[in-house]
Design a protein around this motif. Structure first.
Motif, PDB file in Angstrom:
ATOM      1  N   MET A   1       0.841  -1.201   0.000  1.00  0.00           N
ATOM      2  CA  MET A   1       0.000   0.000   0.000  1.00  0.00           C
ATOM      3  C   MET A   1       0.881   1.257   0.000  1.00  0.00           C
ATOM      4  SD  MET A   1      -2.817   1.288   2.832  1.00  0.00           S
ATOM      5  CE  MET A   1      -3.903  -0.104   2.578  1.00  0.00           C
ATOM      6  N   LYS A   2       0.553   2.189  -0.865  1.00  0.00           N
ATOM      7  CA  LYS A   2       1.295   3.439  -0.910  1.00  0.00           C
ATOM      8  C   LYS A   2       1.035   4.246   0.361  1.00  0.00           C
ATOM      9  CE  LYS A   2       1.244   3.923  -5.957  1.00  0.00           C
ATOM     10  NZ  LYS A   2       0.831   4.787  -7.097  1.00  0.00           N
ATOM     11  N   THR A   5      -2.228   6.193   0.283  1.00  0.00           N
ATOM     12  CA  THR A   5      -3.500   5.478   0.148  1.00  0.00           C
ATOM     13  C   THR A   5      -4.448   5.663   1.327  1.00  0.00           C
ATOM     14  OG1 THR A   5      -2.454   3.821  -1.278  1.00  0.00           O
ATOM     15  CG2 THR A   5      -4.557   3.230  -0.266  1.00  0.00           C
ATOM     16  N   TYR A  44      -3.129  13.605   1.289  1.00  0.00           N
ATOM     17  CA  TYR A  44      -2.928  12.751   0.112  1.00  0.00           C
ATOM     18  C   TYR A  44      -2.029  13.447  -0.908  1.00  0.00           C
ATOM     19  CZ  TYR A  44      -4.026  10.509  -4.351  1.00  0.00           C
ATOM     20  OH  TYR A  44      -3.938   9.909  -5.588  1.00  0.00           O
TER      21      TYR A  44
END
Length: 230
Positions: A1-2, A5, A44
């Motif tokens: 997972m980034k 995210t 984000y």
């Protein structure tokens, strides 16, 4: 997972909850949810962009956050406060769009598309402003200025995508389309005919416009970073 995210998941989850809370008339929960929307997208953006942030983009995020607070709290002068916030955001986005626009080269056949686009956007703007609106919170001339600036921003952004076709301009185009839909349905339910479908449409497209806005910023920053590597 980034690393970015979780904040994106938080944005979509919160957006869905805000829509649900609005349906259930839980205004306090709507306020709580809206206060998370822009911060989650800001995180984000920041993580996706390796914690690089220009001053103007920071102002855009700040004004959108303040606008949501004004709109939700409905305090004194909230209409003018919200109006000024969004107007400045549109002007800043128009500034970004025009920076790209000035480097485009046009052919004669492009004129037909541009004329059709101007007529289409202009007709939509005129039709909305020509409605028999009641209980306007601000002077009508301010809404005219607002509509003109949004129309110009949309026209320039769509032309940018039509000529360049990059993913950044694609997001900018979708952002403007969502802006238009959001503002149309806001005017409809606020000053013309109160309807829950109009309210939900306005809220959903508003959140989508934020998402496309952040994607536009991220993609444009990638282009700038790539150019700086040469």
């Amino acid at each position: 997972m980034k690393a970015s995210t979780p904040s994106l998941i938080l944005f979509f989850a919160t957006s869905a909850l805000v829509v649900l809370f609005k349906l259930l008339n839980y205004d306090t929960l709507v306020l709580c949810g809206k206060s998370i929307i822009i911060p989650s997208l800001f995180i984000y953006y920041l993580v996706s962009n390796n914690y690089k942030l220009s001053g103007l983009k920071a102002v855009v995020f700040l004004l959108l956050f303040i606008r949501d607070i004004f709109t939700t709290l409905n305090i004194n002068k909230s209409a003018m406060g919200s109006f000024i916030c969004v107007l400045i955001v549109y002007i800043l986005l128009l500034y970004f769009a025009l920076k790209d626009f000035k480097y485009l080269k046009f052919k004669f056949r492009d004129n037909i598309f541009i004329v059709i686009l101007i007529l289409t956007i202009g007709t939509i703007c005129y039709s909305v402003l020509n409605l028999k609106l009641e209980n306007l919170e601000l002077d009508f001339s301010l809404y005219v200025v607002f509509g003109i600036i949004l129309s110009v921003l949309s026209i320039v952004s769509i032309i940018n995508y039509n000529k360049n076709g990059s993913y950044a301009f694609f997001n900018a185009m979708l952002m403007c389309i969502c802006f238009i839909i959001t503002d149309i349905f806001f005017v409809l339910y606020k000053f013309y005919f109160y309807n829950y479908v109009f309210i939900l449409t306005s809220i959903i497209t508003q959140f989508l416009s934020y998402f496309f806005l952040v994607n536009y910023f991220i993609e444009k920053d990638k282009v700038i970073e790539d150019l700086s590597d040469y």
